[in-house]
Write a protein that holds these residues in place. Sequence first.
Motif, mmCIF file in Angstrom:
data_model
loop_
_atom_site.group_PDB
_atom_site.id
_atom_site.type_symbol
_atom_site.label_atom_id
_atom_site.label_comp_id
_atom_site.label_asym_id
_atom_site.label_seq_id
_atom_site.Cartn_x
_atom_site.Cartn_y
_atom_site.Cartn_z
ATOM 1 N N GLY A 12 0.814 -1.174 -0.034
ATOM 2 C CA GLY A 12 -0.104 0.113 0.008
ATOM 3 C C GLY A 12 0.861 1.397 -0.005
ATOM 4 N N ASN A 13 0.067 2.439 0.464
ATOM 5 C CA ASN A 13 0.907 3.736 0.340
ATOM 6 C C ASN A 13 1.360 4.034 1.639
ATOM 7 O OD1 ASN A 13 -0.109 4.483 -2.472
ATOM 8 N ND2 ASN A 13 -2.135 4.718 -1.282
ATOM 9 N N ASN A 14 2.448 4.846 1.769
ATOM 10 C CA ASN A 14 3.060 4.937 3.105
ATOM 11 C C ASN A 14 3.422 3.942 3.730
ATOM 12 O OD1 ASN A 14 4.227 7.242 4.621
ATOM 13 N ND2 ASN A 14 2.364 6.927 6.005
ATOM 14 N N VAL A 15 4.345 3.010 3.245
ATOM 15 C CA VAL A 15 4.727 2.061 3.851
ATOM 16 C C VAL A 15 6.252 2.032 4.059
ATOM 17 C CG1 VAL A 15 5.156 -0.535 3.385
ATOM 18 C CG2 VAL A 15 2.817 0.553 2.927
ATOM 19 N N HIS A 16 6.868 1.468 5.004
ATOM 20 C CA HIS A 16 8.518 1.569 5.307
ATOM 21 C C HIS A 16 8.534 -0.188 5.174
ATOM 22 C CE1 HIS A 16 12.487 2.095 6.308
ATOM 23 N NE2 HIS A 16 12.232 1.355 7.510
ATOM 24 N N LEU A 17 9.439 -0.556 4.443
ATOM 25 C CA LEU A 17 10.172 -2.072 4.612
ATOM 26 C C LEU A 17 11.504 -1.759 5.431
ATOM 27 C CD1 LEU A 17 8.988 -3.319 1.367
ATOM 28 C CD2 LEU A 17 7.658 -3.586 3.553
ATOM 29 N N GLY A 18 11.607 -2.266 6.582
ATOM 30 C CA GLY A 18 12.946 -2.194 7.258
ATOM 31 C C GLY A 18 14.001 -3.141 6.522
ATOM 32 N N ALA A 19 15.334 -2.732 6.949
ATOM 33 C CA ALA A 19 16.210 -3.572 6.333
ATOM 34 C C ALA A 19 16.243 -4.942 6.426
ATOM 35 C CB ALA A 19 17.670 -3.040 6.883
ATOM 36 N N ILE A 64 4.642 0.050 8.946
ATOM 37 C CA ILE A 64 6.139 -0.192 8.903
ATOM 38 C C ILE A 64 6.172 -1.628 9.186
ATOM 39 C CG2 ILE A 64 7.970 0.386 10.708
ATOM 40 C CD1 ILE A 64 6.735 3.105 11.268
ATOM 41 N N ILE A 65 7.052 -2.189 8.382
ATOM 42 C CA ILE A 65 7.690 -3.651 8.506
ATOM 43 C C ILE A 65 8.960 -3.483 9.309
ATOM 44 C CG2 ILE A 65 8.206 -5.808 7.550
ATOM 45 C CD1 ILE A 65 5.261 -5.220 7.480
ATOM 46 N N GLY A 66 9.240 -4.124 10.367
ATOM 47 C CA GLY A 66 10.559 -3.936 11.026
ATOM 48 C C GLY A 66 11.586 -4.783 10.249
ATOM 49 N N SER A 67 12.772 -4.421 10.795
ATOM 50 C CA SER A 67 14.069 -4.933 10.050
ATOM 51 C C SER A 67 14.295 -6.403 10.313
ATOM 52 C CB SER A 67 15.307 -4.272 10.689
ATOM 53 O OG SER A 67 15.416 -2.847 10.267
#
Length: 147
Positions: free
Chosen positions: A97-104, A119-122
């Motif tokens: 989706g929109n405004n998503v962060h996929l961690g390292a 937010i998906i954690g590292s």
Amino acid sequence: MLYIIFRKIRNIYYKRKFYKVGDGFFAHGNFSLKNGEKVELGNNVSINDGVYINGQGGISIGDDVSISAKVIIVSTGLDTNEFASKKRHVDKKIIIGNNVHLGAGAIINPGITIGDNVIIGSGSVVTKNISSRCIAVGNYAKKIKEF
């Protein structure tokens, strides 16, 4: 100065590898892309160094998404129902989706849908859909906070 020119050339090169790319795409280093003709990127998507994307089953990535270093997004995998006899691959579309962060180092498996504002954690391994407005972490990724 030369580095800035190189970055612009690299971004133009990568933009041509995808089926569709919105405005504001930025590649922070080199990444690996297979079947890019089946991958759509929204506006303001950034992809960091060492990312691996296999779009065989189709991938749709929304607006304002950041993909951190070493993330793996794979939309194809072995069919576990016929593994012993045929070792056949099954393609399943991934929707981010929109405004998503996929961690390292996060891994997004085939057929997954990740909602907006997530937010998906590292290091997380996403094996089930993630609803909107939350933080999910772990192996296997679980919601730890909603907002």
